[in-house]
Design a protein around this motif. Sequence first.
Motif, PDB file in Angstrom:
ATOM      1  N   GLN A   6       0.880  -1.246  -0.018  1.00 35.34           N
ATOM      2  CA  GLN A   6       0.040   0.088   0.054  1.00 35.34           C
ATOM      3  C   GLN A   6       0.924   1.203   0.220  1.00 35.34           C
ATOM      4  O   GLN A   6       2.002   1.453   0.326  1.00 35.34           O
ATOM      5  N   ASN A   7       0.294   2.330  -0.564  1.00 39.72           N
ATOM      6  CA  ASN A   7       1.074   3.608  -0.597  1.00 39.72           C
ATOM      7  C   ASN A   7       1.007   4.288   0.875  1.00 39.72           C
ATOM      8  O   ASN A   7       0.177   4.522   1.271  1.00 39.72           O
ATOM      9  N   GLU A   9       1.788   7.164   1.276  1.00 39.77           N
ATOM     10  CA  GLU A   9       1.119   8.680   1.438  1.00 39.77           C
ATOM     11  C   GLU A   9      -0.311   8.607   1.647  1.00 39.77           C
ATOM     12  O   GLU A   9      -0.817   9.712   2.441  1.00 39.77           O
ATOM     13  N   LYS A  10      -0.851   7.655   1.019  1.00 41.74           N
ATOM     14  CA  LYS A  10      -2.321   7.438   1.195  1.00 41.74           C
ATOM     15  C   LYS A  10      -2.667   5.740   1.435  1.00 41.74           C
ATOM     16  O   LYS A  10      -3.200   5.299   0.635  1.00 41.74           O
TER      17      LYS A  10
END
Length: 275
Positions: A6-7, A9-10
Amino acid sequence: VRLQVQNVEKPLYRGTFHCFQSIIKQESAFGLYKGIGSPMMGLTFINALVFGVQGNTLRALGKDTPLNQFLAGSAAGAIQCVICCPMELAKTRMQLQGTGEYKLKTKNYKNSLDCLIKIYQKEGLRGINRGMVSTFIRETPSFGFYFLTYDCMTRYLGCEAEDSYVIPKLLFSGGMSGIVSWLSTYPMDVIKSRLQADGVGGVTQYKGILDCVRKSYHEEGWRVFTRGLTSTLLRAFPVNAATFATVTVFLMYMKSEDNLPECEPAPVIHQPSSL
């Protein structure tokens, strides 16, 4: 897999249990079984190959020592990468498909086999074997520790065939073996997942293993290499407990029936006992 790639940042998930709850809420309970076709097709062959290679390698080495247990396990781990890598590639791609969607709007792959076929058509054998080197680096020492730990645990617990508690002892030994094997090389599993998931959205981020390590560490720090560890260990204990206990009990039964007199119980120490 979702936690590993998963990212940062988000982020979609705060942790293992939040990920579990979110998948059920957003994708129903069936979302937890995405990509199940790939391991169901491959795990039978992988386990047969692993225990067969480990047993034969140990016999070829001659002496049943801790070092030989590790070497035999490592040999088994290295060879099974041929099946493991494409299997996990399909599993990873299927698990990331339709993240957060109850009904998939766009479905790239119908199933695991369709996933591998489409990857092959687009990228050839190189695409099918994406992440092979990282899988090899992960699996080779991991399986060495896997069999070495089981060897030490069964010896320490004194597993005897006539022991009324032999099954719980085998289950515990197998479960601990799984945990130790995953802990030994888990950071490489994170890298493997990221490499195999790379390009899913049409954008390729990593040039190779070292580039993935460098960028992941630069963006997220050392904690990136422990992402998803909790869920992995929660899975590792029951899965490997069942695997080792089943193999050992089956071989014990076959030997007692004298159906396979030449078959040695590969995962078990040659102790001065009936086991």
